[in-house]
Design a protein around this motif. Structure first.
Motif, short mmCIF file in Angstrom:
data_model
loop_
_atom_site.label_atom_id
_atom_site.label_comp_id
_atom_site.label_asym_id
_atom_site.label_seq_id
_atom_site.Cartn_x
_atom_site.Cartn_y
_atom_site.Cartn_z
N ILE A 12 6.46 9.61 -10.66
CA ILE A 12 5.94 8.93 -9.44
C ILE A 12 6.73 7.94 -9.04
O ILE A 12 7.69 7.40 -9.42
N LEU A 13 5.94 7.36 -7.97
CA LEU A 13 6.42 6.04 -7.32
C LEU A 13 6.99 4.87 -8.72
O LEU A 13 5.96 4.90 -9.37
N PRO A 14 7.92 4.50 -8.52
CA PRO A 14 8.48 3.59 -9.65
C PRO A 14 7.58 2.56 -10.12
O PRO A 14 7.47 2.24 -11.20
N ASN A 15 7.02 1.83 -8.97
CA ASN A 15 5.75 0.95 -9.16
C ASN A 15 4.63 1.21 -9.97
O ASN A 15 3.73 0.29 -10.12
N ARG A 16 4.63 2.41 -10.32
CA ARG A 16 3.40 2.92 -10.90
C ARG A 16 3.61 3.33 -12.41
O ARG A 16 2.80 4.09 -12.84
N GLU A 17 4.85 3.09 -13.06
CA GLU A 17 5.17 3.43 -14.23
C GLU A 17 4.12 3.03 -15.35
O GLU A 17 3.79 3.55 -16.12
N GLU A 18 3.61 1.76 -14.92
CA GLU A 18 2.57 0.84 -15.79
C GLU A 18 1.33 2.06 -16.20
O GLU A 18 0.78 2.09 -17.38
N GLU A 19 1.00 2.89 -15.10
CA GLU A 19 -0.11 3.68 -15.35
C GLU A 19 -0.08 4.74 -16.40
O GLU A 19 -0.81 5.12 -17.03
N VAL A 20 1.38 5.11 -16.19
CA VAL A 20 1.78 6.34 -17.12
C VAL A 20 1.52 5.68 -18.67
O VAL A 20 1.05 6.37 -19.61
N LYS A 21 1.91 4.36 -19.08
CA LYS A 21 1.78 3.98 -20.35
C LYS A 21 0.41 3.93 -20.87
O LYS A 21 0.22 3.82 -21.87
N ALA A 22 -0.51 3.70 -19.98
CA ALA A 22 -2.00 3.32 -20.20
C ALA A 22 -2.67 4.78 -20.73
O ALA A 22 -3.61 4.75 -21.31
N ILE A 23 -1.78 6.05 -20.39
CA ILE A 23 -2.34 6.95 -21.27
C ILE A 23 -1.49 7.55 -22.31
O ILE A 23 -1.56 8.62 -22.84
N LYS A 24 -0.67 6.98 -22.84
CA LYS A 24 0.41 7.19 -23.89
C LYS A 24 -0.39 7.73 -25.00
O LYS A 24 0.01 8.58 -25.75
N TYR A 25 -1.65 7.06 -25.14
CA TYR A 25 -2.48 7.53 -26.44
C TYR A 25 -2.85 8.74 -26.55
O TYR A 25 -3.07 9.77 -27.34
N VAL A 26 -3.10 9.37 -25.16
CA VAL A 26 -3.49 10.81 -25.03
C VAL A 26 -2.12 11.64 -25.11
O VAL A 26 -2.23 12.73 -25.74
N TRP A 27 -1.20 11.44 -24.38
CA TRP A 27 0.10 12.11 -24.55
C TRP A 27 0.61 12.19 -26.01
O TRP A 27 1.16 13.09 -26.36
N ASP A 28 0.48 11.23 -26.55
CA ASP A 28 0.83 11.36 -28.27
C ASP A 28 0.38 12.15 -28.99
O ASP A 28 0.66 12.59 -30.05
N GLN A 29 -0.87 12.48 -28.52
CA GLN A 29 -1.84 13.58 -29.34
C GLN A 29 -1.39 14.97 -29.10
O GLN A 29 -1.72 15.72 -29.78
N VAL A 30 -0.45 15.06 -28.13
CA VAL A 30 -0.13 16.60 -27.71
C VAL A 30 1.08 16.96 -28.61
O VAL A 30 1.98 16.22 -28.72
N GLU A 31 1.19 18.12 -29.23
CA GLU A 31 2.34 18.47 -29.71
C GLU A 31 3.45 18.12 -28.86
O GLU A 31 3.73 18.42 -27.73
N ARG A 32 4.70 17.72 -29.55
CA ARG A 32 5.84 17.27 -28.90
C ARG A 32 6.54 18.37 -27.92
O ARG A 32 6.83 17.97 -26.67
N GLU A 33 6.62 19.53 -28.45
CA GLU A 33 7.34 20.70 -27.38
C GLU A 33 6.38 20.99 -26.12
O GLU A 33 6.93 21.66 -25.52
N LYS A 34 5.26 20.63 -26.40
CA LYS A 34 4.26 20.72 -25.25
C LYS A 34 4.04 19.60 -24.08
O LYS A 34 3.50 19.81 -23.10
N ARG A 35 4.95 18.39 -24.34
CA ARG A 35 4.83 17.45 -23.55
C ARG A 35 6.36 17.81 -22.81
O ARG A 35 7.46 17.69 -23.24
N ILE A 36 6.30 17.70 -21.46
CA ILE A 36 7.26 17.90 -20.33
C ILE A 36 7.60 16.88 -19.69
O ILE A 36 6.78 16.27 -18.78
N CYS A 38 0.81 -1.15 -0.05
CA CYS A 38 0.08 0.11 0.01
C CYS A 38 0.92 1.17 -0.02
O CYS A 38 1.71 1.39 0.74
N TYR A 39 0.29 2.44 -0.56
CA TYR A 39 0.98 3.61 -0.59
C TYR A 39 0.69 4.42 0.29
O TYR A 39 1.32 5.64 0.35
#
Length: 304
Positions: free
Chosen positions: A101-125, A33-34
């Motif tokens: 975020i906590l390293p064991n939550r990296e998977e969650e980031v991948k699950a919204i990659k399709y949203v992230w990829d729709q943003v202009e590259r220079e606006k992704r930080i 638990c976190y």
């Protein structure tokens, strides 16, 4: 491309990421638990069931539908808790910032990659590695950005400390025209009622000039007092320790006069209605057992 625009917490919402409770996995072990509140419920045998949390999140999805808000959901990862989409990224102005975020939550980031990829590259930080930050600690408020942090020497041992001063400085550098104001939060790995996991667990602006706040969530009294002065005492709803524990400050604004709130927050919801807000009441008490509520499970992308 996906347009981003977030200048505050309450302008009319048009696009949002709403987390998902589908395939959120079995009840975790205490050591996995976190936060202290989840631990309490694991030990008590009252940890929320996936079925109940799915129903709660669908109630929120229906409210978004009612107000014509475009909703993205994370791709479902088997046996992964993906409810709290605010933790994994956040938007300020026209930039999306990935949370470290906590390293064991990296998977969650991948699950919204399709949203992230729709943003202009220079606006992704992506911030430097030493910058720890989660979206629950970051609140754009017009000319200001409020950030919850913890800078105690025991920071590395406090699993509930999620945002450090390196991140505060990095965000100030990204937005030089904003006033970045940080607040030291009270942390506890073991006592849920003494733990402000994120800034939105003890404070949130609502409407044009109002705020919900819990004094004891702040470690330094003068920082709490600064917020009271900023909004004005008459515009503030003070919540009790119990109400903070139930996550009363973690409501979510669709606009300056429409707020989604948990149906059990009787005192708060009555006050909001007296102030002229439309309150969309939803059941969210099961999700609250994981020390997160409505703001934690939403990540706004565009507000008018």
């Amino acid at each position: 491309m996906l347009e981003l625009n977030i200048k505050n917490e309450t302008s009319r919402l048009r696009t949002v990421v709403l987390g998902t409770a589908q395939s959120s996995g079995p009840t975790p072990n205490v050591e996995d638990c976190y936060d202290p509140k989840s631990i309490e419920h694991v030990i008590a045998g009252t940890y929320p069931k996936e079925h109940d949390m799915v129903l709660e999140m669908e109630a929120v999805a229906r409210v978004f539908e009612k107000y014509d808000v475009k909703v993205f959901r994370p791709e479902v990862i088997k046996d992964c808790n993906q409810i709290f989409s605010r933790d994994i990224a956040f938007v300020i102005e026209d930039k999306i910032i990935r949370a470290n975020i906590l390293p064991n939550r990296e998977e969650e980031v991948k699950a919204i990659k399709y949203v992230w990829d729709q943003v202009e590259r220079e606006k992704r930080i992506i911030l430097p590695e030493e910058c720890h930050v989660e979206g629950g600690d970051v609140m754009p408020w017009n000319d200001h950005i409020f950030i919850g942090t913890y800078s105690g020497e025991d920071y590395p041992d406090i699993i509930t400390a999620r945002t450090n001063m390196d991140a505060v400085i990095a965000i100030q550098e990204l937005f030089p025209n904003k006033v970045v104001k940080s607040f030291e939060l009270r942390k506890s790995n073991t006592k849920a009622k003494d733990n402000a996991l994120h800034l939105d667990c003890c404070f949130q602006p609502i409407g044009k000039d109002k705020a919900i706040i819990h004094k004891n969530g702040f470690l330094i009294e003068r920082e709490y007092e600064w917020l009271v002065d900023f909004f004005g005492k008459e515009n503030i709803f003070e919540i009790t320790k119990d109400e903070m524990y139930q996550m009363n400050s973690n409501v979510f604004s669709i606009s300056e006069n429409i707020i989604i709130s948990e149906k059990g927050f009787t005192r708060l919801n009555n006050w909001l209605k007296v102030q002229g807000f439309t309150v969309e009441e939803v059941p969210y008490a099961e999700i609250a057992k994981q020390e997160g509520l409505l703001r934690c499970s939403t990540m706004p992308l565009f507000r008018d």
